[in-house]
Design an enzyme around this catalytic site. Sequence first.
Site, short mmCIF file in Angstrom:
data_model
loop_
_atom_site.label_atom_id
_atom_site.label_comp_id
_atom_site.label_asym_id
_atom_site.label_seq_id
_atom_site.Cartn_x
_atom_site.Cartn_y
_atom_site.Cartn_z
N PRO A 2 -21.97 -15.48 21.11
CG PRO A 2 -20.89 -14.83 23.09
CD PRO A 2 -22.25 -15.01 22.37
CD GLU A 3 -20.63 -18.85 15.68
OE1 GLU A 3 -20.08 -19.99 15.33
OE2 GLU A 3 -21.01 -18.04 15.08
#
Length: 283
Positions: A2-3
């Site tokens: 996840p960013e």
Amino acid sequence: MPELPEVETVRRGLAPVMEGQRIALARVNRPDLRWPFPERMAERLTGARVERLRRRSKYILADLDTGETLLIHLGMSGRMLVSGDALGRFVHDHPAPEKHDHVVFDMADGARVTFNDPRRFGAMDLMGTETAETHPLLAALGPEPLGNAFSESHLVAALKGRNMPVKSALLDQKIVAGLGNIYVCEALFRAGIHPGRRVSRISEKRLAALVPVIRQVLAEAIEAGGSSLRDFRQADGELGYFQHSFDVYGREGQSCRTPGCTNTVHRIVQSGRSSFYCPGCQR
């Protein structure tokens, strides 16, 4: 992994059921994830009130009234899922426990927050709130890309004299915190800059122009609830939708979406990561 937009989406989903609420009972169902949990973590969290839920880079930070801060990293497959919310914002019934429910927070108002992580690359830690910014995972981070400290002058100064590919520079968490592979690819496409172009060969004007582009890409992704490529879910269990708006990421061989461009999206590998770009639009 996840960013920033995915982590911010989860933080916003957790805030209504955690901020201002007390953790009636914390349960830790295994001794470790990526590394061992801190000593007596369940005991230290039980009874604590969450004063504030914030994000730093790709970490969620819960400031507690005990003077400690809980650091949460989702890893590759970690999910924070909410159930039983008393105000009806989430599914009412608590689901049956699952094998990979490693940490569970039963909130005082009846809501439950479950950290589920099949691959166990996630992490949690506890630290003093006043010294949180000196934590080894946070101390060297650069400015937040959506904050005032990430300015045109900062980026130009941080990249001055560097002779590395621009994509590698933007992924350096010491230069700007929270950017990852997906959104750097998308930002470089919008800015018309080839991911392999050396920073030293890009004018200061073009580098400065990256700042508003990066902000816009991140803002749009957050608005769409992040990108769900494999494991990511929002706090209510729903998928994010920004992946449907990708201009280049994951679109190798497909037509460029720029009106009038006849090129197809190409892929190269940089430092073990795929970079997607249009050879006609990005120089």
